[in-house]
Design an enzyme around this catalytic site. Sequence first.
Site, PDB file in Angstrom:
ATOM      1  N   ALA A 149      38.259  46.972  41.746  1.00 54.28           N
ATOM      2  CA  ALA A 149      39.411  47.887  41.804  1.00 54.28           C
ATOM      3  C   ALA A 149      38.982  49.270  42.292  1.00 54.28           C
ATOM      4  O   ALA A 149      37.861  49.707  42.063  1.00 54.28           O
ATOM      5  CB  ALA A 149      40.022  48.003  40.419  1.00 54.28           C
ATOM      6  N   GLU A 190      36.044  38.283  42.271  1.00 50.16           N
ATOM      7  CA  GLU A 190      37.210  37.388  42.314  1.00 50.16           C
ATOM      8  C   GLU A 190      37.615  37.103  43.766  1.00 50.16           C
ATOM      9  O   GLU A 190      38.027  35.996  44.105  1.00 50.16           O
ATOM     10  CB  GLU A 190      38.376  38.007  41.523  1.00 50.16           C
ATOM     11  CG  GLU A 190      38.043  38.041  40.032  1.00 50.16           C
ATOM     12  CD  GLU A 190      39.147  38.634  39.192  1.00 50.16           C
ATOM     13  OE1 GLU A 190      39.488  39.807  39.426  1.00 50.16           O
ATOM     14  OE2 GLU A 190      39.688  37.920  38.326  1.00 50.16           O
TER      15      GLU A 190
END
Length: 679
Positions: free
Chosen positions: A61, A105
């Site tokens: 992020a 991910e």
Amino acid sequence: MTASLAIQDHIAIITINNPPVNGLGHATRTAISEHLRAAENNSDVIAIVLTGTGKVFSGGADIKEFGTDKTYAEPSLPSLLVQMDVCNKPIIAALNGVCMGGGLELALACHYRVATSAIQIALPEVKLGLLPGAGGTQRLPRLVDMKTCLDMICSGRSYYSDQLVETKLFDAFVPTTTQLLQTAIDFADKVASVRPILRVRDLIANQTITPETFATARANLQKKSKHLPAPFACVDALEASVKLDFDLGIQTERQLFQQLLQSPESRALRHIFMAERAAGKIADIDASTPLRAINSVAIIGAGTMGTGIAMNFANAGLPVRLLDLQEASLTRGLARIREQYQAAVNKGKLTQNECEQRCNLIVGVHSYDDITEVDLVVEAVFEDLAVKKNVFEQLDQTMKPGAILASNTSTLDLNEIAMVTKRPQDVIGLHFFSPANIMELLEVVRTKYTATDVLVTCFSLAKKIKKTAIIAGVCDGFIGNRMLEQYTKQAAFLLEEGCTPQQVDHAIEAFGFAMGPFRMNDLAGNDISWAIRKRRIAANPNAIYSKLGDRLCEMGRFGQKTQAGWYDYQANDRTAYSSDIVNQMIRSHAQDLGVSQRQISDEEIVQRLVLALANEGRKILRDGIAARASDIDLVYLKGYGFPIHRGGPMYFAESLGWEKVDQLLQQFQRGHRGQTWIL
Ligand code: NAD
């Protein structure tokens, strides 16, 4: 553009380029998504390689977007990963460096992964009270054994790619980055026509589990993280990966993620994360201030603190001279250092070779003439102003110009200490916490005279020795100990009003502190706080405090070391047993004071103790001793065992609301010893 697209030999190469860590902010996700679509629609392209610039594939992020609407704006990370899942051309991740959180991910949603050795792989979301919310808990167990998944996801710990080389996480492995892209392109060429495309979601989640796997994981967490829901949710999500099909597993992961996102524990951990990022910023100092070189260190005083402080520097590879005027103290200090390193070897945390290297870096000396050339001196002699002034006079006479002269004093006036030298600009407080080689906190105390380059150098050095440095101004006790005084004062007042030591300890331990104030004082030695109290009372005879601690010490009950303190102890046993003698002493002391004892709720105990901290914290802020409220939280979290899931005393007060806090303080003021609550 935060990601670029190039085509080479029919292979599309998408390169994430969003320094410093290739964060997956909205613009980056959009760019990757658009390039994927372009590659998919380009009939010339047979496969796609996804990689990153520099030493990072992706750190996950984008912190700049943390908590803003952009975090979830489309394409969100989960929808980008769905786009990758259904892409009609194979996507090969070329992992060039750090691959963390959302970055991992992203790699997991690729159809194949080619990696270089020694890159950091992690899913650290649990450290923010969350879980990997973009399929990490469902895809990783389809490639990596469950034991590793549980460790990696529930602890957030980093692995190196080499440690995972035996797993199915990587389809090809190259020793150096220079070969990576070409290997990935060759690999892409080889698998371009494999159909159906091998999607991680279609694999069966790893089956190396026994019926006890998840129960054992939960039982272990109960010991380590009982106040934190996130590690348990990680286990739930991982269990879903083997019990449910992929889509239901993803749904479970999403629900758990949403719950955690709203949880007070995650809010607290995210507050701490932001606090850590803010901590190094000093408003009036230019970040480009040149540093002083610190290549060697001397420590004055080979006692408890001096030896621990010396180890910090040796651990960072810096040569240390340890000076003590007492031969016996120096011998004992050096032996203690060796013992501690040897214990680390015995626990498998250090090799024998590293132990020897570190011991060799620390050399004992007896004379100031042996330390004149070092770049930094940290004084850790007795907490006595006259003794310390004497040490600084000697340092002033002997040290080379430009050396930084630091004191580890806990309470003394550093302005006064600085003024005994002719170079007050070089004097600073470096307040380590005990045990100094373990505790992460370092209060960096800026005197009226400290030069900015000295301050900046100490902040930079703190990073090198892996400490969280917090800037503090000069006052008695700086940030942490000044607040602690109010906390211990309230704890003693609670006894006068009707609590027992175990009731107070129990209430605050249930709140999350590892140890209540009385068990803690018994461990640290009640005689230490007695000595500090005497000094403070001598300086301020009208100060209001409870004499219970003095009574205890007059009875010779110094704590664990005398097998008697607030509690009774038995030989070779640290268990605290309730003491009838102490409880009787408390009751008769209350009678003498004319205080009628009453039942006090655990809620009141916690509020009085924590708000005593927060109230003093607010005064510390007003006095300009701390730079920001979040720094005060870090001091308490890292130096005093404040429970991390509560975010710190200031965060606790802010979460209650200062208006409510003030109401409570008014209420406490009406009680016994109310005058101590003066706002
Ligand atoms: P200590 O008594 O264990 O050690 C002090 C050492 O200094 C002794 O070995 C003594 O021989 C030596 N010494 C005394 N005078 C000296 C001199 N003039 N020159 C050279 N050596 C001298 O004390 P400690 O607990 O290590 O505390 C040292 C300092 O650290 C104090 O200022 C204390 O307030 C501060 N401090 C202590 C703690 C803690 O928990 N112990 C925590 C933070 C800061």
